[in-house]
Design an enzyme around this catalytic site. Structure first.
Site, PDB file in Angstrom:
ATOM      1  N   CYS A   1       0.515  -0.889   0.082  1.00  0.00           N
ATOM      2  CA  CYS A   1       0.024   0.250   0.437  1.00  0.00           C
ATOM      3  C   CYS A   1       1.000   1.047  -0.119  1.00  0.00           C
ATOM      4  CB  CYS A   1      -0.892   0.308   0.957  1.00  0.00           C
ATOM      5  SG  CYS A   1      -2.274   1.425   1.066  1.00  0.00           S
TER       6      CYS A   1
ATOM      7  N   HIS B   1      -0.223   1.763  -3.557  1.00  0.00           N
ATOM      8  CA  HIS B   1      -1.227   2.710  -3.961  1.00  0.00           C
ATOM      9  C   HIS B   1      -1.550   2.621  -4.222  1.00  0.00           C
ATOM     10  CE1 HIS B   1      -5.139   4.095  -2.604  1.00  0.00           C
ATOM     11  NE2 HIS B   1      -5.574   3.004  -2.380  1.00  0.00           N
TER      12      HIS B   1
END
Length: 189
Positions: A106, A126
């Site tokens: 992420c 992400h």
């Protein structure tokens, strides 16, 4: 054969799924996982107000190294805290220098950038962290859900946490072990 060892660094604001799912999956695979609190041994409030109790402090965990993998969960605030830590930098640099696996998910890969780790590798993150990761052309970027380039393993977000965790297991313990752990999870292929 001695069991593999993993260090998961837990910072305030970490994303819960990106922390707990890899810990759970690695433990199912027989990997000895240490969850280390960046700010000490006290419970850590994560990004969605779930509280996780670390096994130990990061300072203490460092003395128990080296580890086969160092894992950096995401979460914007968590990744920022990882990025600002001199101790995290020291641990990541040692891991990189000893050619140990580093896994980040992420926003976690932004800590790799902040600490100048894995330059030249292909990474993912992400989608909202992509521009930051590409600033300075230190990495090539992949839209893959999980990307492994040498000893840098990255992934996209909460929805890729199982794939990320199973990729860590495969890297440390082989595809057979990853498949053995995956089977009872009833994941969609």
């Amino acid at each position: 054969m001695a069991s593999k060892r993993a260090l998961v660094i837990l910072a305030k604001g970490a994303e819960e799924m990106e922390t707990v799912i890899p810990v759970d999956i690695m433990r199912r695979a027989g990997i000895k996982v240490t969850v280390a609190g960046l700010a000490g041994k006290d419970p850590v409030q994560c990004s969605r107000d779930v509280v996780i109790c670390p096994d130990t402090s990061l300072e203490e965990a460092k003395t128990q190294g080296p580890y086969d993998v160092v894992v950096l969960p995401g979460g914007n605030l968590g990744a920022q805290n990882l990025s600002e830590s001199a101790l995290v930098k020291e641990i990541l640099k040692e891991q990189e220098n000893r050619k140990g696996l580093i896994a980040a998910i992420c926003a976690g890969p932004t800590a790799l950038l902040a600490h100048e780790v894995g330059f030249g590798c292909k990474v993912t993150s992400h989608p909202l962290a992509k521009d930051k990761m590409m600033n300075g052309s230190h990495y090539s970027y992949s839209e893959s859900r999980v990307e492994k380039d040498g000893l840098i393993l990255t992934s996209r977000g909460p929805g890729t946490s199982f794939e990320f965790a199973l990729a860590i297991v495969e890297a440390l313990s082989g595809k057979d072990m990853a498949n053995q752990v995956k089977a009872p999870l009833v994941l969609k292929d």
